[in-house]
Design a protein around this motif. Structure first.
Motif, PDB file in Angstrom:
ATOM      1  N   LYS A  66       0.822  -1.212   0.000  1.00  0.00           N
ATOM      2  CA  LYS A  66       0.000   0.000   0.000  1.00  0.00           C
ATOM      3  C   LYS A  66       0.857   1.264   0.000  1.00  0.00           C
ATOM      4  CE  LYS A  66      -4.067  -2.068   2.061  1.00  0.00           C
ATOM      5  NZ  LYS A  66      -3.732  -3.427   2.242  1.00  0.00           N
ATOM      6  N   VAL A  67       2.086   1.170   0.453  1.00  0.00           N
ATOM      7  CA  VAL A  67       2.970   2.338   0.476  1.00  0.00           C
ATOM      8  C   VAL A  67       3.308   2.779  -0.939  1.00  0.00           C
ATOM      9  CG1 VAL A  67       5.251   3.198   1.166  1.00  0.00           C
ATOM     10  CG2 VAL A  67       3.949   1.758   2.735  1.00  0.00           C
ATOM     11  N   TRP A  68       3.545   1.830  -1.840  1.00  0.00           N
ATOM     12  CA  TRP A  68       3.989   2.206  -3.184  1.00  0.00           C
ATOM     13  C   TRP A  68       2.924   2.005  -4.262  1.00  0.00           C
ATOM     14  CZ3 TRP A  68       4.442  -1.113  -7.379  1.00  0.00           C
ATOM     15  CH2 TRP A  68       4.341  -2.471  -7.104  1.00  0.00           C
ATOM     16  N   HIS A  95      14.118   2.372  -0.658  1.00  0.00           N
ATOM     17  CA  HIS A  95      14.170   3.572  -1.510  1.00  0.00           C
ATOM     18  C   HIS A  95      12.823   3.781  -2.207  1.00  0.00           C
ATOM     19  CE1 HIS A  95      15.536   6.570  -4.358  1.00  0.00           C
ATOM     20  NE2 HIS A  95      15.135   5.784  -5.347  1.00  0.00           N
ATOM     21  N   THR A  96      12.231   2.713  -2.699  1.00  0.00           N
ATOM     22  CA  THR A  96      10.933   2.795  -3.381  1.00  0.00           C
ATOM     23  C   THR A  96       9.852   3.249  -2.412  1.00  0.00           C
ATOM     24  OG1 THR A  96      11.589   1.077  -4.934  1.00  0.00           O
ATOM     25  CG2 THR A  96       9.223   1.451  -4.682  1.00  0.00           C
ATOM     26  N   PHE A  97       9.808   2.652  -1.234  1.00  0.00           N
ATOM     27  CA  PHE A  97       8.807   3.039  -0.240  1.00  0.00           C
ATOM     28  C   PHE A  97       8.957   4.508   0.147  1.00  0.00           C
ATOM     29  CE2 PHE A  97       9.244  -1.574   1.362  1.00  0.00           C
ATOM     30  CZ  PHE A  97       8.392  -2.032   0.365  1.00  0.00           C
ATOM     31  N   GLU A  98      10.188   4.935   0.373  1.00  0.00           N
ATOM     32  CA  GLU A  98      10.430   6.321   0.765  1.00  0.00           C
ATOM     33  C   GLU A  98      10.022   7.297  -0.346  1.00  0.00           C
ATOM     34  OE1 GLU A  98      14.162   6.238   3.805  1.00  0.00           O
ATOM     35  OE2 GLU A  98      14.629   5.976   1.680  1.00  0.00           O
ATOM     36  N   THR A  99      10.323   6.947  -1.573  1.00  0.00           N
ATOM     37  CA  THR A  99      10.030   7.839  -2.689  1.00  0.00           C
ATOM     38  C   THR A  99       8.534   7.964  -2.917  1.00  0.00           C
ATOM     39  OG1 THR A  99      12.139   7.254  -3.711  1.00  0.00           O
ATOM     40  CG2 THR A  99      10.505   8.297  -5.131  1.00  0.00           C
ATOM     41  N   PHE A 100       7.830   6.836  -2.997  1.00  0.00           N
ATOM     42  CA  PHE A 100       6.393   6.890  -3.218  1.00  0.00           C
ATOM     43  C   PHE A 100       5.648   7.366  -1.978  1.00  0.00           C
ATOM     44  CE2 PHE A 100       7.243   3.790  -6.702  1.00  0.00           C
ATOM     45  CZ  PHE A 100       6.695   4.540  -7.729  1.00  0.00           C
ATOM     46  N   GLY A 101       6.090   6.946  -0.805  1.00  0.00           N
ATOM     47  CA  GLY A 101       5.395   7.292   0.431  1.00  0.00           C
ATOM     48  C   GLY A 101       5.756   8.643   1.002  1.00  0.00           C
ATOM     49  N   LYS A 102       6.801   9.263   0.464  1.00  0.00           N
ATOM     50  CA  LYS A 102       7.253  10.585   0.916  1.00  0.00           C
ATOM     51  C   LYS A 102       7.530  10.614   2.417  1.00  0.00           C
ATOM     52  CE  LYS A 102       4.849  12.956  -2.792  1.00  0.00           C
ATOM     53  NZ  LYS A 102       4.041  11.953  -3.410  1.00  0.00           N
ATOM     54  N   MET A 141      11.560  -0.605 -11.569  1.00  0.00           N
ATOM     55  CA  MET A 141      10.633  -1.697 -11.831  1.00  0.00           C
ATOM     56  C   MET A 141       9.251  -1.374 -11.275  1.00  0.00           C
ATOM     57  SD  MET A 141      10.147  -5.416 -10.206  1.00  0.00           S
ATOM     58  CE  MET A 141       9.836  -4.515  -8.738  1.00  0.00           C
ATOM     59  N   ALA A 142       9.207  -0.783 -10.071  1.00  0.00           N
ATOM     60  CA  ALA A 142       7.930  -0.422  -9.456  1.00  0.00           C
ATOM     61  C   ALA A 142       7.209   0.643 -10.281  1.00  0.00           C
ATOM     62  CB  ALA A 142       8.148   0.053  -8.028  1.00  0.00           C
ATOM     63  N   VAL A 143       7.949   1.607 -10.811  1.00  0.00           N
ATOM     64  CA  VAL A 143       7.357   2.645 -11.658  1.00  0.00           C
ATOM     65  C   VAL A 143       6.722   2.006 -12.892  1.00  0.00           C
ATOM     66  CG1 VAL A 143       7.893   4.616 -13.171  1.00  0.00           C
ATOM     67  CG2 VAL A 143       8.828   4.523 -10.843  1.00  0.00           C
ATOM     68  N   GLU A 144       7.445   1.111 -13.538  1.00  0.00           N
ATOM     69  CA  GLU A 144       6.909   0.434 -14.724  1.00  0.00           C
ATOM     70  C   GLU A 144       5.679  -0.400 -14.393  1.00  0.00           C
ATOM     71  OE1 GLU A 144       7.724   0.842 -17.970  1.00  0.00           O
ATOM     72  OE2 GLU A 144       8.951   2.455 -17.135  1.00  0.00           O
ATOM     73  N   TYR A 145       5.718  -1.078 -13.270  1.00  0.00           N
ATOM     74  CA  TYR A 145       4.591  -1.912 -12.842  1.00  0.00           C
ATOM     75  C   TYR A 145       3.358  -1.042 -12.585  1.00  0.00           C
ATOM     76  CZ  TYR A 145       2.066  -5.620 -10.421  1.00  0.00           C
ATOM     77  OH  TYR A 145       1.123  -6.536 -10.059  1.00  0.00           O
TER      78      TYR A 145
END
Length: 114
Positions: A8-10, A61-68, A104-108
């Motif tokens: 849910k974070v990303w 890194h992904t969680f921090e970026t999307f979750g701010k 990868m998360a961005v593409e998904y």
């Protein structure tokens, strides 16, 4: 405890994302508490529990970026643990760089229309 809310974070928005972020932070704080004052979950050496949790660390890194938010601000001991683990050549060589995980998360998310 940590994995379900991490999605849910990303991959969520709004209230669902905020609830996921809170549950995720609560979960990683619990994990950080299990380190106690040890460098690794099992004590002085890298062990099974460390290896089991490392793939999630690569998503930080992904969680921090999307979750701010900053995981280091919330759980500095856990981030230090991850950096120690990444210092092991076999760990670093076995897992993708955190920025590749983010890409990868961005593409998904694009494929899902999120």
């Amino acid at each position: 405890m940590v994995y379900p809310p991490s999605d849910k974070v990303w991959a969520a928005n709004g209230e669902e994302e905020e609830g996921g972020k809170k549950a995720f932070i609560d979960g990683i704080k619990l994990l950080e508490g299990e380190l106690k004052s040890n460098p690794y979950f099992g004590g002085e050496t890298l062990g099974f529990l460390d290896i089991a949790f490392l793939p999630l660390y690569y998503w930080f890194h992904t969680f921090e970026t999307f979750g701010k938010f900053s995981i280091e601000a919330e759980c500095p001991e856990l981030v230090a643990w991850g950096e120690r683990c990444m210092g092991e050549e076999f760990v670093y060589a076995s897992l993708p760089h955190p920025h590749k995980v983010y890409d990868m998360a961005v593409e998904y998310k694009k494929k899902l229309g999120i």
